[in-house]
Design an enzyme around this catalytic site. Structure first.
Site, PDB file in Angstrom:
ATOM      1  N   ARG A 186      36.573  36.268  39.010  1.00 20.58           N
ATOM      2  CA  ARG A 186      36.537  35.151  39.961  1.00 20.58           C
ATOM      3  C   ARG A 186      35.564  35.397  41.100  1.00 20.58           C
ATOM      4  O   ARG A 186      35.124  34.444  41.759  1.00 20.58           O
ATOM      5  CB  ARG A 186      37.955  34.835  40.449  1.00 20.58           C
ATOM      6  CG  ARG A 186      38.742  34.048  39.410  1.00 20.58           C
ATOM      7  CD  ARG A 186      40.217  34.057  39.651  1.00 20.58           C
ATOM      8  NE  ARG A 186      40.838  35.221  39.029  1.00 20.58           N
ATOM      9  CZ  ARG A 186      41.931  35.797  39.482  1.00 20.58           C
ATOM     10  NH1 ARG A 186      42.522  35.350  40.551  1.00 20.58           N
ATOM     11  NH2 ARG A 186      42.424  36.839  38.848  1.00 20.58           N
TER      12      ARG A 186
ATOM     13  N   GLU B 236      47.543  45.825  40.765  1.00 15.41           N
ATOM     14  CA  GLU B 236      48.940  45.443  41.013  1.00 15.41           C
ATOM     15  C   GLU B 236      49.686  45.369  39.682  1.00 15.41           C
ATOM     16  O   GLU B 236      50.870  45.654  39.606  1.00 15.41           O
ATOM     17  CB  GLU B 236      48.974  44.078  41.728  1.00 15.41           C
ATOM     18  CG  GLU B 236      50.347  43.657  42.211  1.00 15.41           C
ATOM     19  CD  GLU B 236      50.377  42.242  42.786  1.00 15.41           C
ATOM     20  OE1 GLU B 236      49.351  41.543  42.770  1.00 15.41           O
ATOM     21  OE2 GLU B 236      51.461  41.848  43.251  1.00 15.41           O
TER      22      GLU B 236
HETATM   23  C1  PRP Z   1      42.327  40.076  40.394  1.00 14.30           C
HETATM   24  C2  PRP Z   1      41.522  39.507  41.535  1.00 14.30           C
HETATM   25  C3  PRP Z   1      40.831  40.721  42.096  1.00 14.30           C
HETATM   26  C4  PRP Z   1      41.867  41.821  41.870  1.00 14.30           C
HETATM   27  C5  PRP Z   1      42.560  42.138  43.149  1.00 14.30           C
HETATM   28  O1  PRP Z   1      41.500  40.240  39.303  1.00 14.30           O
HETATM   29  O2  PRP Z   1      40.605  38.523  41.095  1.00 14.30           O
HETATM   30  O3  PRP Z   1      39.646  41.035  41.393  1.00 14.30           O
HETATM   31  O4  PRP Z   1      42.799  41.325  40.904  1.00 14.30           O
HETATM   32  O5  PRP Z   1      43.528  43.127  42.984  1.00 14.30           O
HETATM   33  P1  PRP Z   1      43.461  44.549  43.675  1.00 14.30           P
HETATM   34  O6  PRP Z   1      43.096  44.338  45.110  1.00 14.30           O
HETATM   35  O7  PRP Z   1      44.851  45.084  43.519  1.00 14.30           O
HETATM   36  O8  PRP Z   1      42.465  45.365  42.943  1.00 14.30           O
HETATM   37  P2  PRP Z   1      41.999  40.644  37.861  1.00 14.30           P
HETATM   38  O9  PRP Z   1      41.864  42.116  37.697  1.00 14.30           O
HETATM   39  O10 PRP Z   1      43.331  40.021  37.633  1.00 14.30           O
HETATM   40  O11 PRP Z   1      40.877  40.055  36.928  1.00 14.30           O
HETATM   41  P3  PRP Z   1      40.244  38.625  36.652  1.00 14.30           P
HETATM   42  O12 PRP Z   1      39.508  38.205  37.917  1.00 14.30           O
HETATM   43  O13 PRP Z   1      39.308  38.923  35.538  1.00 14.30           O
HETATM   44  O14 PRP Z   1      41.354  37.695  36.300  1.00 14.30           O
HETATM   45  N1  ADE Z   2      45.237  40.083  41.784  1.00 10.08           N
HETATM   46  C1  ADE Z   2      46.116  41.061  42.053  1.00 10.08           C
HETATM   47  N2  ADE Z   2      47.251  40.548  42.546  1.00 10.08           N
HETATM   48  C2  ADE Z   2      47.090  39.201  42.567  1.00 10.08           C
HETATM   49  C3  ADE Z   2      47.899  38.118  42.972  1.00 10.08           C
HETATM   50  N3  ADE Z   2      49.116  38.321  43.451  1.00 10.08           N
HETATM   51  N4  ADE Z   2      47.405  36.861  42.875  1.00 10.08           N
HETATM   52  C4  ADE Z   2      46.156  36.668  42.379  1.00 10.08           C
HETATM   53  N5  ADE Z   2      45.355  37.646  41.972  1.00 10.08           N
HETATM   54  C5  ADE Z   2      45.812  38.898  42.076  1.00 10.08           C
END
Ligand code: PRP
Ligand code: ADE
Length: 177
Positions: A64, A101
């Site tokens: 994203r 997370e």
């Molecule tokens: C989500 C979000 C951040 C990350 C934040 O991405 O878009 O990149 O988690 O979490 P953190 O601060 O604990 O590292 P995700 O890994 O779910 O991947 P995506 O964007 O491909 O869905």
């Molecule tokens: N990436 C990690 N934690 C998340 C949350 N709670 N919502 C959206 N993106 C995330």
């Protein structure tokens, strides 16, 4: 309504996704409405047009961070480099692994994506534990770049990521908590 409250009103919370106990903050409604999308992008554009904060290049985190990062770079007249999940980039890469997370991951950056000494804005949609952004910072620093600031739409301070990133020397700019 101020910008932060306006944007916050367009973030959807999905309970128990992608795992039980996670309150998922879904930013897609911000992108879907053209008026809201413009307010969102302009909030970042105005900040990084200012002399002193103007980066040389924008780096976006998979996936994203690509959406807002690429549009922001275009508006600022800068190049964009993607930091991708493992196995997606075709050329020589540097790698960094981290905990999320809800799981763990490895991210990669092309070895020639930034030059030593370049001032990079690192951007994502959200900061939770801070693991993703910290991994991105480390990748950019492996190539000798300087991460000017980490930016995100949403910060979830209760998950400790903001503090962790600041403790690791990263200045942050977020729009909504
Ligand atoms: C989500 C979000 C951040 C990350 C934040 O991405 O878009 O990149 O988690 O979490 P953190 O601060 O604990 O590292 P995700 O890994 O779910 O991947 P995506 O964007 O491909 O869905
Ligand atoms: N990436 C990690 N934690 C998340 C949350 N709670 N919502 C959206 N993106 C995330």
């Amino acid at each position: 309504m101020d910008t932060s409250a306006y944007l916050k009103a367009h973030i959807r919370t999905v309970p128990d996704w992608p795992a039980p106990g996670v309150q998922f903050r879904d930013i897609t409604p911000l992108l879907q409405d053209p008026k809201v999308f413009r307010v969102l992008i302009d909030a970042f554009v105005h900040r990084y047009m200012v002399r002193g904060l103007r980066p040389d290049v924008v780096a976006g985190l998979d996936a994203r961070g690509f959406i807002i990062g690429a549009v922001l770079a275009y508006e600022l007249g800068l190049g964009f480099v993607p930091i991708r999940k493992k196995g997606k980039l075709p050329y020589t890469t540097v790698q960094e692994s981290y905990e999320l997370e809800y799981g763990s991951a490895t991210v990669e950056l092309h070895a020639d994506a930034v030059q030593a000494g370049e001032r990079v804005l690192l951007i994502d949609d959200l900061i939770a534990t801070g693991g993703t952004m910290l991994a991105g910072k480390r990748l950019l620093e492996k190539l000798g770049a300087h991460v000017l600031e980490g930016a995100a739409i949403v910060a979830l301070p209760s998950l400790g990521g903001m503090q962790r990133l600041r403790d690791n020397g990263l200045a942050l700019h977020t729009l909504v908590e």
